[in-house]
Design a protein around this motif. Sequence first.
Motif, PDB file in Angstrom:
ATOM      1  N   ASN A 119     -11.345 -12.556   4.459  1.00  0.00           N
ATOM      2  CA  ASN A 119     -12.566 -12.049   5.057  1.00  0.00           C
ATOM      3  C   ASN A 119     -12.750 -10.597   4.646  1.00  0.00           C
ATOM      4  OD1 ASN A 119     -14.850 -11.921   6.563  1.00  0.00           O
ATOM      5  ND2 ASN A 119     -13.815 -11.824   8.542  1.00  0.00           N
ATOM      6  N   LEU A 120     -13.473 -10.383   3.562  1.00  0.00           N
ATOM      7  CA  LEU A 120     -13.757  -9.035   3.078  1.00  0.00           C
ATOM      8  C   LEU A 120     -15.197  -8.687   3.403  1.00  0.00           C
ATOM      9  CD1 LEU A 120     -12.196  -8.883  -0.495  1.00  0.00           C
ATOM     10  CD2 LEU A 120     -11.416  -7.717   1.533  1.00  0.00           C
ATOM     11  N   LYS A 121     -15.413  -7.478   3.883  1.00  0.00           N
ATOM     12  CA  LYS A 121     -16.756  -7.004   4.173  1.00  0.00           C
ATOM     13  C   LYS A 121     -17.001  -5.768   3.311  1.00  0.00           C
ATOM     14  CE  LYS A 121     -19.693  -5.410   7.893  1.00  0.00           C
ATOM     15  NZ  LYS A 121     -19.752  -5.039   9.305  1.00  0.00           N
ATOM     16  N   PRO A 122     -17.772  -5.922   2.221  1.00  0.00           N
ATOM     17  CA  PRO A 122     -18.024  -4.767   1.359  1.00  0.00           C
ATOM     18  C   PRO A 122     -18.894  -3.729   2.061  1.00  0.00           C
ATOM     19  CG  PRO A 122     -19.312  -6.645   0.641  1.00  0.00           C
ATOM     20  CD  PRO A 122     -18.431  -7.122   1.748  1.00  0.00           C
ATOM     21  N   ILE A 123     -18.687  -2.482   1.689  1.00  0.00           N
ATOM     22  CA  ILE A 123     -19.405  -1.365   2.301  1.00  0.00           C
ATOM     23  C   ILE A 123     -20.521  -0.908   1.375  1.00  0.00           C
ATOM     24  CG2 ILE A 123     -19.162   1.031   3.056  1.00  0.00           C
ATOM     25  CD1 ILE A 123     -16.323   0.307   3.911  1.00  0.00           C
TER      26      ILE A 123
ATOM     27  N   ASP B 110     -23.563  -0.573  -1.015  1.00  0.00           N
ATOM     28  CA  ASP B 110     -24.266  -1.410  -1.994  1.00  0.00           C
ATOM     29  C   ASP B 110     -23.287  -2.197  -2.870  1.00  0.00           C
ATOM     30  OD1 ASP B 110     -23.250   0.713  -3.432  1.00  0.00           O
ATOM     31  OD2 ASP B 110     -25.007   0.906  -4.722  1.00  0.00           O
ATOM     32  N   ARG B 111     -22.176  -2.622  -2.274  1.00  0.00           N
ATOM     33  CA  ARG B 111     -21.170  -3.354  -3.032  1.00  0.00           C
ATOM     34  C   ARG B 111     -21.225  -4.850  -2.737  1.00  0.00           C
ATOM     35  NH1 ARG B 111     -19.515   1.664  -2.725  1.00  0.00           N
ATOM     36  NH2 ARG B 111     -18.320   2.591  -4.404  1.00  0.00           N
ATOM     37  N   VAL B 112     -20.700  -5.612  -3.705  1.00  0.00           N
ATOM     38  CA  VAL B 112     -20.698  -7.074  -3.624  1.00  0.00           C
ATOM     39  C   VAL B 112     -19.297  -7.557  -3.978  1.00  0.00           C
ATOM     40  CG1 VAL B 112     -21.721  -9.175  -4.585  1.00  0.00           C
ATOM     41  CG2 VAL B 112     -23.119  -7.130  -4.350  1.00  0.00           C
ATOM     42  N   VAL B 113     -18.800  -8.573  -3.265  1.00  0.00           N
ATOM     43  CA  VAL B 113     -17.514  -9.196  -3.587  1.00  0.00           C
ATOM     44  C   VAL B 113     -17.814 -10.488  -4.339  1.00  0.00           C
ATOM     45  CG1 VAL B 113     -15.383 -10.199  -2.683  1.00  0.00           C
ATOM     46  CG2 VAL B 113     -16.424  -8.239  -1.526  1.00  0.00           C
ATOM     47  N   ILE B 114     -17.191 -10.640  -5.518  1.00  0.00           N
ATOM     48  CA  ILE B 114     -17.410 -11.833  -6.332  1.00  0.00           C
ATOM     49  C   ILE B 114     -16.080 -12.450  -6.735  1.00  0.00           C
ATOM     50  CG2 ILE B 114     -19.633 -11.058  -7.262  1.00  0.00           C
ATOM     51  CD1 ILE B 114     -18.142 -10.252  -9.832  1.00  0.00           C
ATOM     52  N   LYS B 115     -16.117 -13.731  -7.059  1.00  0.00           N
ATOM     53  CA  LYS B 115     -14.952 -14.435  -7.594  1.00  0.00           C
ATOM     54  C   LYS B 115     -15.361 -15.023  -8.932  1.00  0.00           C
ATOM     55  CE  LYS B 115     -11.610 -18.034  -6.795  1.00  0.00           C
ATOM     56  NZ  LYS B 115     -11.185 -19.133  -5.954  1.00  0.00           N
ATOM     57  N   LYS B 116     -14.622 -14.678  -9.970  1.00  0.00           N
ATOM     58  CA  LYS B 116     -14.950 -15.144 -11.311  1.00  0.00           C
ATOM     59  C   LYS B 116     -14.862 -16.661 -11.398  1.00  0.00           C
ATOM     60  CE  LYS B 116     -13.592 -10.917 -13.630  1.00  0.00           C
ATOM     61  NZ  LYS B 116     -12.667 -10.264 -14.532  1.00  0.00           N
TER      62      LYS B 116
ATOM     63  N   LYS C  85      -6.388  -8.439  -5.366  1.00  0.00           N
ATOM     64  CA  LYS C  85      -5.834  -9.730  -4.984  1.00  0.00           C
ATOM     65  C   LYS C  85      -5.704  -9.759  -3.473  1.00  0.00           C
ATOM     66  CE  LYS C  85      -2.528 -12.926  -6.854  1.00  0.00           C
ATOM     67  NZ  LYS C  85      -1.424 -13.089  -7.808  1.00  0.00           N
ATOM     68  N   VAL C  86      -6.354 -10.742  -2.843  1.00  0.00           N
ATOM     69  CA  VAL C  86      -6.322 -10.892  -1.393  1.00  0.00           C
ATOM     70  C   VAL C  86      -5.962 -12.341  -1.095  1.00  0.00           C
ATOM     71  CG1 VAL C  86      -7.653 -10.750   0.736  1.00  0.00           C
ATOM     72  CG2 VAL C  86      -8.094  -9.132  -1.110  1.00  0.00           C
TER      73      VAL C  86
ATOM     74  N   ASN D  21      -3.580 -14.179  -2.239  1.00  0.00           N
ATOM     75  CA  ASN D  21      -3.293 -14.851  -3.519  1.00  0.00           C
ATOM     76  C   ASN D  21      -4.546 -15.308  -4.256  1.00  0.00           C
ATOM     77  OD1 ASN D  21      -0.504 -14.542  -3.372  1.00  0.00           O
ATOM     78  ND2 ASN D  21      -0.329 -16.326  -2.040  1.00  0.00           N
ATOM     79  N   GLU D  22      -5.659 -14.663  -4.006  1.00  0.00           N
ATOM     80  CA  GLU D  22      -6.918 -14.977  -4.668  1.00  0.00           C
ATOM     81  C   GLU D  22      -7.463 -13.695  -5.297  1.00  0.00           C
ATOM     82  OE1 GLU D  22     -11.030 -17.322  -3.538  1.00  0.00           O
ATOM     83  OE2 GLU D  22      -9.597 -16.853  -1.968  1.00  0.00           O
ATOM     84  N   GLU D  23      -7.791 -13.765  -6.592  1.00  0.00           N
ATOM     85  CA  GLU D  23      -8.316 -12.590  -7.284  1.00  0.00           C
ATOM     86  C   GLU D  23      -9.826 -12.516  -7.112  1.00  0.00           C
ATOM     87  OE1 GLU D  23      -7.048 -11.708 -11.225  1.00  0.00           O
ATOM     88  OE2 GLU D  23      -5.000 -12.341 -10.810  1.00  0.00           O
ATOM     89  N   VAL D  24     -10.290 -11.375  -6.622  1.00  0.00           N
ATOM     90  CA  VAL D  24     -11.719 -11.131  -6.461  1.00  0.00           C
ATOM     91  C   VAL D  24     -12.049  -9.779  -7.077  1.00  0.00           C
ATOM     92  CG1 VAL D  24     -11.950 -12.547  -4.375  1.00  0.00           C
ATOM     93  CG2 VAL D  24     -11.456 -10.111  -4.168  1.00  0.00           C
ATOM     94  N   THR D  25     -13.333  -9.553  -7.299  1.00  0.00           N
ATOM     95  CA  THR D  25     -13.801  -8.290  -7.857  1.00  0.00           C
ATOM     96  C   THR D  25     -14.829  -7.690  -6.907  1.00  0.00           C
ATOM     97  OG1 THR D  25     -13.484  -9.152 -10.095  1.00  0.00           O
ATOM     98  CG2 THR D  25     -14.876  -7.211  -9.877  1.00  0.00           C
ATOM     99  N   ILE D  26     -14.718  -6.381  -6.684  1.00  0.00           N
ATOM    100  CA  ILE D  26     -15.706  -5.662  -5.879  1.00  0.00           C
ATOM    101  C   ILE D  26     -16.473  -4.766  -6.841  1.00  0.00           C
ATOM    102  CG2 ILE D  26     -16.099  -4.051  -3.992  1.00  0.00           C
ATOM    103  CD1 ILE D  26     -13.439  -4.992  -2.799  1.00  0.00           C
ATOM    104  N   LEU D  27     -17.792  -4.922  -6.839  1.00  0.00           N
ATOM    105  CA  LEU D  27     -18.616  -4.120  -7.733  1.00  0.00           C
ATOM    106  C   LEU D  27     -19.905  -3.718  -7.053  1.00  0.00           C
ATOM    107  CD1 LEU D  27     -20.841  -6.423  -8.753  1.00  0.00           C
ATOM    108  CD2 LEU D  27     -19.018  -6.964 -10.307  1.00  0.00           C
ATOM    109  N   LYS D  28     -20.615  -2.779  -7.671  1.00  0.00           N
ATOM    110  CA  LYS D  28     -21.904  -2.316  -7.132  1.00  0.00           C
ATOM    111  C   LYS D  28     -23.000  -3.285  -7.555  1.00  0.00           C
ATOM    112  CE  LYS D  28     -21.105   2.520  -6.560  1.00  0.00           C
ATOM    113  NZ  LYS D  28     -21.980   3.536  -6.054  1.00  0.00           N
TER     114      LYS D  28
END
Length: 94
Positions: free
Chosen positions: A2-6, A8-14, A74-75, A77-84
């Motif tokens: 459960n990630l909550k980006p702050i 103008d960021r977005v959490v994505i999974k490739k 890595k959260v 055991n899952e790799e995610v990316t946080i980007l604008k």
Amino acid sequence: MNLKPIGDRVVIKKVEVEEKTKSGIVLPGSAQEQPQMAEVLAIGSEILNDEKTKDEIKVGDTVIFSKYAGNEIKVDNEEVTILKLNEILAVVEK
């Protein structure tokens, strides 16, 4: 997870793409170029509260993003990316 980006960021999974050569050989992920397509997992409140951007992207969308964008983490055991948001180039419509 459960990630909550702050902001103008977005959490994505490739999205994993299985790739084959012309001769039919399946290339493993380590031999491929990093994918630039991902699924949106979470969106920051600044995007959701802005009248201009709130309808551009939503959780579950498949997006194309800049090649070297964001920070990979890595959260659970899952790799995610946080980007604008401005590092996302397009939303793939199905």
